[in-house]
Design a protein around this motif. Structure first.
Motif, mmCIF file in Angstrom:
data_model
loop_
_atom_site.group_PDB
_atom_site.id
_atom_site.type_symbol
_atom_site.label_atom_id
_atom_site.label_comp_id
_atom_site.label_asym_id
_atom_site.label_seq_id
_atom_site.Cartn_x
_atom_site.Cartn_y
_atom_site.Cartn_z
ATOM 1 N N UNK A 1 -1.012 5.415 -6.604
ATOM 2 C CA UNK A 1 -1.947 6.286 -5.882
ATOM 3 C C UNK A 1 -1.294 6.966 -4.681
ATOM 4 N N UNK A 2 -0.105 6.490 -4.304
ATOM 5 C CA UNK A 2 0.652 7.115 -3.215
ATOM 6 C C UNK A 2 1.881 7.846 -3.744
ATOM 7 N N UNK A 3 1.916 8.103 -5.058
ATOM 8 C CA UNK A 3 2.948 8.957 -5.621
ATOM 9 C C UNK A 3 4.192 8.273 -6.138
ATOM 10 N N UNK A 4 4.210 6.940 -6.174
ATOM 11 C CA UNK A 4 5.402 6.236 -6.641
ATOM 12 C C UNK A 4 5.521 6.372 -8.156
ATOM 13 N N UNK A 5 6.676 6.845 -8.607
ATOM 14 C CA UNK A 5 6.932 6.995 -10.039
ATOM 15 C C UNK A 5 7.350 5.683 -10.683
ATOM 16 N N UNK A 6 8.189 4.923 -9.967
ATOM 17 C CA UNK A 6 8.667 3.649 -10.509
ATOM 18 C C UNK A 6 8.841 2.650 -9.364
ATOM 19 N N UNK B 1 -1.065 5.800 4.117
ATOM 20 C CA UNK B 1 -0.987 7.172 4.632
ATOM 21 C C UNK B 1 0.463 7.617 4.826
ATOM 22 N N UNK B 2 1.314 6.715 5.291
ATOM 23 C CA UNK B 2 2.733 7.066 5.457
ATOM 24 C C UNK B 2 3.368 7.373 4.102
ATOM 25 N N UNK B 3 3.044 6.577 3.107
ATOM 26 C CA UNK B 3 3.592 6.827 1.769
ATOM 27 C C UNK B 3 3.092 8.156 1.214
ATOM 28 N N UNK B 4 1.817 8.436 1.403
ATOM 29 C CA UNK B 4 1.265 9.694 0.892
ATOM 30 C C UNK B 4 1.887 10.894 1.581
ATOM 31 N N UNK B 5 2.226 10.743 2.848
ATOM 32 C CA UNK B 5 2.874 11.841 3.565
ATOM 33 C C UNK B 5 4.261 12.115 3.006
ATOM 34 N N UNK B 6 5.011 11.064 2.722
ATOM 35 C CA UNK B 6 6.326 11.245 2.095
ATOM 36 C C UNK B 6 6.162 11.851 0.705
ATOM 37 N N UNK B 7 5.205 11.352 -0.034
ATOM 38 C CA UNK B 7 4.958 11.863 -1.393
ATOM 39 C C UNK B 7 4.622 13.355 -1.370
ATOM 40 N N UNK B 8 3.741 13.757 -0.457
ATOM 41 C CA UNK B 8 3.349 15.170 -0.404
ATOM 42 C C UNK B 8 4.565 16.057 -0.165
ATOM 43 N N UNK B 9 5.443 15.642 0.749
ATOM 44 C CA UNK B 9 6.640 16.432 1.023
ATOM 45 C C UNK B 9 7.599 16.372 -0.161
ATOM 46 N N UNK B 10 7.761 15.199 -0.724
ATOM 47 C CA UNK B 10 8.660 15.063 -1.875
ATOM 48 C C UNK B 10 8.180 15.898 -3.051
ATOM 49 N N UNK C 1 18.509 8.831 8.704
ATOM 50 C CA UNK C 1 18.043 7.972 9.788
ATOM 51 C C UNK C 1 16.521 7.964 9.784
ATOM 52 N N UNK C 2 15.955 6.993 10.475
ATOM 53 C CA UNK C 2 14.501 6.933 10.568
ATOM 54 C C UNK C 2 14.076 5.725 11.368
ATOM 55 N N UNK C 3 13.075 5.894 12.192
ATOM 56 C CA UNK C 3 12.589 4.796 13.033
ATOM 57 C C UNK C 3 12.018 3.677 12.182
ATOM 58 N N UNK C 4 12.254 2.446 12.611
ATOM 59 C CA UNK C 4 11.670 1.260 11.983
ATOM 60 C C UNK C 4 12.039 1.112 10.510
ATOM 61 N N UNK C 5 13.204 1.608 10.137
ATOM 62 C CA UNK C 5 13.678 1.453 8.775
ATOM 63 C C UNK C 5 12.971 2.318 7.760
ATOM 64 N N UNK C 6 12.216 3.304 8.215
ATOM 65 C CA UNK C 6 11.392 4.112 7.309
ATOM 66 C C UNK C 6 11.928 5.523 7.133
ATOM 67 N N UNK C 7 11.698 6.047 5.948
ATOM 68 C CA UNK C 7 11.997 7.432 5.627
ATOM 69 C C UNK C 7 10.832 8.296 6.103
ATOM 70 N N UNK C 8 11.132 9.431 6.704
ATOM 71 C CA UNK C 8 10.073 10.327 7.180
ATOM 72 C C UNK C 8 10.049 11.610 6.360
ATOM 73 N N UNK C 9 8.883 12.243 6.225
ATOM 74 C CA UNK C 9 8.806 13.521 5.509
ATOM 75 C C UNK C 9 9.724 14.588 6.095
#
Length: 344
Positions: free
Chosen positions: A195-200, A155-164, A111-119
């Motif tokens: 730059x926000x950690x996306x591999x593909x 910033x939201x993407x980088x936060x997910x990336x850092x946790x991932x 689950x996640x607010x606004x359709x987004x994945x959270x760290x």
């Protein structure tokens, strides 16, 4: 058979934009080698590298389901799992294709607010079990823009990336409407990808003015090893590849990829302004990209459909209105006028 009315059900309804059409026409002369060994495919791949300002591996496939499923399969073993939002297209609308093409990798939803994945949710999913009986999480899949019309900020993407990254996970991005996210955020494409950690990234063209065609872009080039074989086995290696690649040349060289997305986003904002405040109409959230979600009384929705309008009511928990590359203000005003009459 077509209708002159431009609809709001899906950005897949729209035709081919002039720039993509012209490029296909240019490619439609003479003989060139098949299976991607042609100048159009080479040029399209180089333009994508220029767009993202990095060396990356680029593959062209027919549609988003194949792009997502084959990309995810390249990140996993069959005993792994893919973490995604519960509304993600890879979970709700791809008929089990990610599991099929990965030989059984399991999709696990959050689950996640606004359709987004959270760290926080990513970590919870990884930590909740670590025994050998559980499909080991390996990939986080994000949708940009999301299925409910929101966008992840850098910033939201980088936060997910850092946790991932701390948990040993890779990152996949379903970018069926990636151009709309770039347009909405006003950022360089690199800022919300590598730059926000996306591999593909699965970079969508179909919803942005092409006939068919998505680009699978590996920023982590090691993960692209033998991806061409996956494409061939899955029936995604086009023999006349230039017809998948040429529209990308037209779109990228002309800048239409971003102009189209900006227009679609602007029309969604205009539609929001035109319908908010109508009696019985509730805006679920203001549009961030090219989708608007409304709550409507059932009799109003039925009245609009009786007037010939088409829109979905099974995505995002509300009535979804999608604007396309060719949506015009006259379309917005016509819809809003009929909606006002149905609400009266």
């Amino acid at each position: 058979m077509t209708t002159n009315r431009r609809q709001f059900a899906s950005d897949n309804y729209a035709g081919i934009c002039p720039e993509a059409w012209a490029a296909m026409a240019d490619a439609n002369s003479g003989h060139v080698p098949g299976y991607g060994d042609d100048p159009w495919t080479e040029r399209a791949a180089d333009l994508i590298r220029d767009l993202f300002e990095t060396e990356c591996e680029v593959f062209f496939v027919f549609n988003g389901t194949s792009a997502n499923s084959l990309a995810l399969a390249s990140l996993c073993q069959s005993y792994h799992s893919i973490l995604c939002h519960e509304a993600a297209h890879v979970e709700t609308d791809e008929c089990g294709a990610p599991e099929f093409f990965s030989n059984g990798t399991k999709v696990l939803t959050m689950a996640g607010a606004d359709g987004k994945v959270s760290p926080v949710e990513v970590e919870r999913m990884v930590r909740r079990r670590s025994d050998i009986h559980y499909p080991k999480p390996r990939v986080v899949s994000l949708t940009q823009s999301t299925e409910v019309g929101t966008v992840y900020t850098p910033d939201e993407l980088k936060a997910v990336w850092a946790r991932a990254k701390s948990l040993g996970l890779r990152m996949h991005m379903d970018g069926a409407r990636f151009a709309n996210a770039v347009a909405a955020l006003g950022v360089a494409p690199k800022e919300i990808t590598w730059q926000a950690g996306v591999d593909v990234l699965c970079f969508g063209g179909t919803k942005n003015g092409m006939a068919v065609g998505e680009a699978v872009v590996f920023f982590n080039r090691d993960l692209a090893h033998e991806f061409d074989y996956r494409c061939k086995q899955a029936g995604q290696l086009a023999s006349k590849m230039r017809y998948l690649a040429a529209p990308w040349v037209g779109m990228l060289e002309s800048g239409a990829w971003l102009r189209n997305a900006r227009n679609a986003n602007a029309m969604a904002a205009r539609l929001h302004d035109a319908v908010r405040g109508l009696p019985g109409v509730k805006v679920v959230r203001p549009p961030q990209a090219n989708g608007l979600f409304l709550e409507l009384p059932s009799q109003v929705a039925e009245g609009m459909r009786a007037r010939g309008w088409r829109f979905y009511d099974f995505i995002g928990g509300a009535y979804r209105l999608m604007c396309s590359w060719d949506t015009q203000e006259e379309d917005v005003l016509a819809f809003a006028g009929d909606l006002q009459r149905c609400c009266g």
